[in-house]
Scaffold this motif. Structure first.
Motif, PDB file in Angstrom:
ATOM      1  N   SER A   1       0.796  -1.186  -0.154  1.00 21.88           N
ATOM      2  CA  SER A   1      -0.114   0.062   0.002  1.00 21.88           C
ATOM      3  C   SER A   1       0.811   1.329  -0.019  1.00 21.88           C
ATOM      4  O   SER A   1       0.473   2.221  -0.722  1.00 21.88           O
ATOM      5  N   ALA A   2       2.080   1.218   0.779  1.00 22.50           N
ATOM      6  CA  ALA A   2       2.849   2.338   0.754  1.00 22.50           C
ATOM      7  C   ALA A   2       3.476   2.719  -0.706  1.00 22.50           C
ATOM      8  O   ALA A   2       3.673   3.839  -1.007  1.00 22.50           O
ATOM      9  N   ILE A   3       3.683   1.574  -1.610  1.00 23.64           N
ATOM     10  CA  ILE A   3       4.067   1.759  -2.942  1.00 23.64           C
ATOM     11  C   ILE A   3       3.205   2.598  -3.843  1.00 23.64           C
ATOM     12  O   ILE A   3       3.419   3.384  -4.313  1.00 23.64           O
ATOM     13  N   VAL A   4       1.949   2.402  -3.307  1.00 20.43           N
ATOM     14  CA  VAL A   4       0.889   2.902  -4.082  1.00 20.43           C
ATOM     15  C   VAL A   4       0.641   4.080  -3.671  1.00 20.43           C
ATOM     16  O   VAL A   4      -0.193   5.038  -4.321  1.00 20.43           O
ATOM     17  N   GLY A   5       0.950   4.772  -2.503  1.00 20.95           N
ATOM     18  CA  GLY A   5       1.225   5.853  -2.046  1.00 20.95           C
ATOM     19  C   GLY A   5       0.215   6.202  -1.073  1.00 20.95           C
ATOM     20  O   GLY A   5      -0.408   7.320  -0.809  1.00 20.95           O
ATOM     21  N   ALA A   6      -0.576   5.129  -0.310  1.00 19.66           N
ATOM     22  CA  ALA A   6      -1.515   5.129   0.678  1.00 19.66           C
ATOM     23  C   ALA A   6      -0.937   5.984   1.814  1.00 19.66           C
ATOM     24  O   ALA A   6      -0.066   5.649   2.305  1.00 19.66           O
ATOM     25  N   GLY A   7      -2.099   6.818   2.411  1.00 19.88           N
ATOM     26  CA  GLY A   7      -1.582   7.592   3.753  1.00 19.88           C
ATOM     27  C   GLY A   7      -1.949   6.473   4.892  1.00 19.88           C
ATOM     28  O   GLY A   7      -2.757   5.552   4.704  1.00 19.88           O
ATOM     29  N   PRO A   8      -1.801   6.939   5.999  1.00 17.55           N
ATOM     30  CA  PRO A   8      -2.320   6.162   7.228  1.00 17.55           C
ATOM     31  C   PRO A   8      -3.656   5.733   7.452  1.00 17.55           C
ATOM     32  O   PRO A   8      -3.855   4.757   7.923  1.00 17.55           O
TER      33      PRO A   8
ATOM     34  N   THR B   1      -5.928   5.715   5.229  1.00 16.01           N
ATOM     35  CA  THR B   1      -6.101   4.718   3.988  1.00 16.01           C
ATOM     36  C   THR B   1      -5.831   3.323   4.559  1.00 16.01           C
ATOM     37  O   THR B   1      -6.645   2.319   4.369  1.00 16.01           O
ATOM     38  N   ASN B   2      -4.868   3.340   4.960  1.00 14.08           N
ATOM     39  CA  ASN B   2      -4.017   2.037   5.649  1.00 14.08           C
ATOM     40  C   ASN B   2      -4.973   1.490   6.763  1.00 14.08           C
ATOM     41  O   ASN B   2      -5.331   0.234   6.653  1.00 14.08           O
ATOM     42  N   PHE B   3      -5.540   2.452   7.399  1.00 14.86           N
ATOM     43  CA  PHE B   3      -6.315   1.896   8.668  1.00 14.86           C
ATOM     44  C   PHE B   3      -7.572   1.314   8.157  1.00 14.86           C
ATOM     45  O   PHE B   3      -7.904   0.169   8.528  1.00 14.86           O
TER      46      PHE B   3
ATOM     47  N   THR C   1      -6.180  -2.515   8.020  1.00 12.38           N
ATOM     48  CA  THR C   1      -6.440  -2.704   9.405  1.00 12.38           C
ATOM     49  C   THR C   1      -7.776  -3.100   9.658  1.00 12.38           C
ATOM     50  O   THR C   1      -7.868  -4.240  10.013  1.00 12.38           O
ATOM     51  N   ALA C   2      -8.490  -2.094   9.737  1.00 13.10           N
ATOM     52  CA  ALA C   2      -9.935  -2.330  10.228  1.00 13.10           C
ATOM     53  C   ALA C   2     -10.519  -3.746   9.618  1.00 13.10           C
ATOM     54  O   ALA C   2     -11.070  -4.382  10.404  1.00 13.10           O
ATOM     55  N   PRO C   3     -10.542  -3.712   8.331  1.00 13.96           N
ATOM     56  CA  PRO C   3     -11.384  -4.971   7.690  1.00 13.96           C
ATOM     57  C   PRO C   3     -10.698  -6.318   8.135  1.00 13.96           C
ATOM     58  O   PRO C   3     -11.355  -7.472   8.487  1.00 13.96           O
ATOM     59  N   LEU C   4      -9.122  -6.181   8.393  1.00 16.10           N
ATOM     60  CA  LEU C   4      -8.780  -7.506   8.736  1.00 16.10           C
ATOM     61  C   LEU C   4      -9.036  -7.812  10.277  1.00 16.10           C
ATOM     62  O   LEU C   4      -8.978  -9.046  10.431  1.00 16.10           O
ATOM     63  N   ILE C   5      -9.223  -6.946  11.060  1.00 14.21           N
ATOM     64  CA  ILE C   5      -9.329  -7.323  12.415  1.00 14.21           C
ATOM     65  C   ILE C   5     -10.756  -7.413  13.025  1.00 14.21           C
ATOM     66  O   ILE C   5     -10.875  -7.798  13.841  1.00 14.21           O
TER      67      ILE C   5
END
Lengths: 524, 296
Positions: free
Chosen positions: A411-418, A420-422, A426-430
């Motif tokens: 996701s960092a390579i695509v340029g996503a911010g924190p 977006t990451n969350f 993160t949220a869908p996975l947990i």
């Protein structure tokens, strides 16, 4: 042979234990509690069987644990349901047999001789000595003892204050030699033992019963009630017939008045009907139920927000000193709950609390945290979030650690911010593994009695209610107040409400079990 | 490490630190406050977060020592705090001990033996955890009143009764110990049996010594559970001298008799050891937490 000796010893020990247990069962049965005695008999036989029989070897390991859980966890739950169908309360406290016996032991002043008494010490114990009072007036007691000696009566030795004496004591004519009444004890001693003495009934040789009517005197009494036909009691003075009423749990006079003490009876769904139909009761009940749901739901929401945020931030490797931060923010969880809740109770105090001191200096505000229902609810939520977020944080940390770092790399390579990451990773996975734990947390807070009891005690109360009900009460604290803090001690009603809570919790558990099972294939 | 970093990376780190420090300050404020209040003279707020004059009067009272007040009167300790602490420790210690003994043997059977209804019992034990004892307080009270009429030493208002009531809460501990037993290879016990050990000897002399760490953890957990338990103790114990700390502490903060400073000293005195023990045991507790336990 040592082996046969060991075997013999084992059987002797088993027989001794069995005898002791049988004796206990017998005392319970003799006290009129046949059902309790039967239950004990079954439990004890199971225990002895498990430790004697060869085939029950496995159960030797299991028995103490399973028995402990059955007796102190499962049985109370079932018994609560049972009590919910009775009118058990401080007005109807005794069993029918004990209430009847209580009434049969009631006495009224009766006909017969009066006795003056003196208290005598013998070793550590005491005897009462009685002299019949002369029928002649002018208080000529014992003026001419030589002429016609009044019969001197004496009781057996009594421990009085040390151990409660039997309810009926026989007074017998003074025998030869065994006891010689010396100096009676001073009045001070009689007064010291007054409470115990007033509970004693003395049976005199002519068969009359006497109780203490003054500091020097015992006067005859007679039982107030006698057993009548088919379970009625007959008042010996007025001739009134009392009938037991199995609807209300009281003996009723012909005029329909209730005679205390009442006894426990089954009232079917009476408590539940009251919950639904009695408007004075229903109003606060519904309000309390809604607040319980709101309280548990908002607590889960707030702790989830704070806990997840902390878990995410503290999982970010660019932040240094993460261990220090983690220990510090974990502290609220490590401090014992009853201490931190009481600390908040003091800090939030309207006049002396430090929080109001600060608010007053900064904004000139002095909120009434304990008197205003809304502010009290806000305070409860603030405190419970403080108490609960570390738990969610620990859970989330574990779940986030399990997410492979390659995902974030991509996701960092695509340029996503924190953010977006969350929200996208993160949220869908947990979310899925976290859900059953959140349901558990909801169920726990649904019954978070300690917080409410220690922080507000349910106050501020609703006005105009017959049973005490507070605006910050949740269902469990409400039942606690009905059962243990109200003067009426309505155990039956409280147990009925507890039964309702059982059903709600059972629904939550079922949901939870479904969710856990649904997750199981993913988790492994 | 090798992760690609964006432009705003640096200030985001700084912002996180600022936010974390602020958050910690907010969260730890009550804990700092209570220490400060315990050292402050008098029972009412003076408005300073760091006390100007330090006084040990509250600590003396918490430790059961009376002191001479400024006006010359002797101030007696309001409540027997040390007595309560001892009651709590006694009840929690005894119940933790019996919980460890009972749940260890049961966990052994669940881990190593085959018997009917094994899995249903295990599942229902987990389900029972959803029904806290606070829901059955009426029944628990009635039961202990009933027991008390036949065996007075175990009735209401006795510590033995409270210990007995706590001993029932072993379901989670059985799960914890069973999980640990299952990580120990069965072969070790089987070797012992080949050498002539009985079932019980294999359990007592082979398996138990290897399980000492988990038994200690369960003991600590059960001990802390006993110290912080409030509902059952509050209905079974009423007399001031019999109370546990959890039940007694609230008597400090009655509106009519507000002993804020005395409470603070008592709270720090009893809270610090429990907190330290909990933090030390935390490593193991955290792994148990995810199994579904919730601390109260």
């Amino acid at each position: 042979m040592p082996r046969t000796l060991r075997l013999g010893l084992k059987w002797i020990a088993a027989a001794a234990v069995a005898l002791v247990l049988l004796y206990l069962v017998w005392t319970i049965y003799a006290a009129g509690q046949a059902l309790v005695a039967l239950a004990c008999l079954v439990a004890f036989s199971a225990g002895v069987f498990v430790y004697v029989a060869r085939g029950a070897y496995t159960w030797r390991y299991l028995f103490p644990g399973i028995a402990g859980m059955l007796v102190f966890v499962v049985f109370p739950l079932l018994y609560t349901v049972r009590i919910g169908f009775t009118n058990y309360s401080s007005r109807n406290l005794l069993s029918f047999e004990r209430a009847t016996r209580y009434l049969l032991e009631e006495t009224a002043p009766g006909e017969g001789k009066r006795y003056s008494f003196t208290l005598h010490a013998e070793g550590n114990e005491f005897r009462l000595v009685f002299r019949a009072e002369q029928e002649e007036e002018e208080g000529a007691v014992g003026v001419e003892p030589a002429a016609e000696p009044a019969p001197v009566l004496v009781t057996p030795t009594l421990a009085l204050l040390e151990a409660a004496p039997p309810s009926i004591v026989d007074a017998v004519p003074l025998g030869q030699g065994s006891f010689e009444p010396r100096e009676p004890l001073p009045m001070k001693e009689v007064i010291r033992h007054r409470d115990v003495l007033s509970r004693i009934k003395v049976r005199f040789p002519d068969g009359t019963l006497g109780t203490m009517t003054g500091l020097r005197e015992f006067a005859p009494v007679q039982p107030l009630y006698a057993k009548g036909p088919d379970g009625t009691l007959v008042n010996q003075k007025t001739g009134e017939v009392l009938r037991p009423d199995s609807e209300t749990g009281f003996y009723l006079t012909p005029a329909g008045e209730q005679v205390r003490p009442g006894f426990k009876v089954d009232i079917g769904f009476g408590n539940y009907v009251r919950m639904v139909t009695d408007p004075e009761f229903r109003g606060p009940f519904i309000a309390i139920f809604l607040w319980t749901v709101v309280f548990a739901g908002l607590t889960v929401l707030f702790t989830l927000c704070v806990g997840t945020t902390l878990a995410v931030v503290l999982n970010w490797e660019a932040v240094r000193f993460r261990t220090v931060y983690r220990t510090l923010v974990f502290l609220p969880y490590a401090v014992p709950g009853f201490i931190s809740i009481l600390v908040f109770r003091g800090l939030f105090n309207q006049n002396f609390g430090e929080i109001n001191t600060i608010l007053e200096h900064l904004f000139g505000l002095k909120p009434a945290w304990f008197a205003d229902p809304y502010l009290a609810k806000v305070m409860i939520l603030v405190v419970n979030t403080w108490l609960g977020y570390p738990y969610i944080m620990v859970l989330c940390t574990g779940l986030i650690k399990a997410i492979p770092s390659e995902v974030y790399e991509a996701s960092a390579i695509v340029g996503a911010g924190p953010l977006t990451n969350f929200f996208k990773i993160t949220a869908p996975l947990i979310a899925k593994p976290l859900t059953p734990l959140l349901v558990s947390s909801f169920a726990f807070n649904f019954n978070n009695f300690v917080l409410i009891a220690l922080l507000t005690g349910g106050r501020p109360d609703f006005l105009n209610t017959r049973v005490p009900a507070g605006t910050t009460d949740i269902l469990v604290s409400y039942t606690y107040r009905i059962a243990f803090q109200d003067s009426g001690q309505q155990f039956g009603l409280a147990a009925a409400i507890s039964t309702v809570i059982f059903f709600l919790v059972a629904i939550l558990s079922t949901v939870n079990l479904r969710l856990t099972k649904a997750n199981a294939p993913d988790a492994r | 490490m090798a992760i690609v970093t964006g432009k705003g990376h640096r200030w985001r780190v700084v912002a996180s630190h600022v936010a974390l420090v602020a958050f910690c300050a907010l969260i730890l404020f009550p804990l700092f406050m209570i220490v400060s209040i315990s050292l402050r003279p008098g029972n009412f707020a003076t408005g300073d977060i760091i006390p100007r004059d330090v006084s040990l009067e509250h600590w003396k009272l918490a430790l059961g020592i009376s002191y001479q007040a400024a006006d010359g009167s002797l101030v007696e300790p309001p409540f027997p705090v040390l007595r309560w602490l001892w009651n709590s420790a006694k009840i929690a210690g005894l119940s933790a001990l019996s919980i460890v003994v009972i749940s260890t043997t049961a966990a052994y059977a669940f881990a190593r033996m085959q018997f009917r209804f094994k899995n249903p019992i295990l599942t229902s034990m987990l389900l029972l955890q959803m029904f806290p004892p606070v829901l059955a307080l009426v029944a628990i009270f009635a039961i202990f009143e009933g027991i008390g009429t036949y065996v007075p030493a175990l009735g209401v208002e006795t510590h033995a009764g409270v210990v007995l009531a706590y001993t029932g809460g072993i379901a989670l501990h059985i799960w914890t110990i069973r999980g640990y037993f299952q990580t120990i290879p069965v072969e070790i016990e089987e070797c012992a049996k080949v050498d002539g050990a009985s079932h019980f000897q294999a359990f007592r002399y082979v398996l138990l010594p290897m399980a000492v760490p988990i038994l200690m953890v369960v003991f600590v957990l059960a001990f802390i559970g006993g110290i912080i338990e409030y509902p059952i103790a509050s209905i079974l114990l009423r007399q001031v001298d019999h109370l546990t700390l959890a039940v007694g502490s609230r008597y400090f903060l009655y509106e009519q008799k507000y002993l804020w400073g005395d409470f603070a000293a008592a709270a720090v005195l009893s809270g610090v050891p429990i907190t330290v023990v909990f933090l030390l045991a935390q490593r193991w507790i955290v792994s148990g937490l995810t199994a579904g336990g919730v601390k109260g």
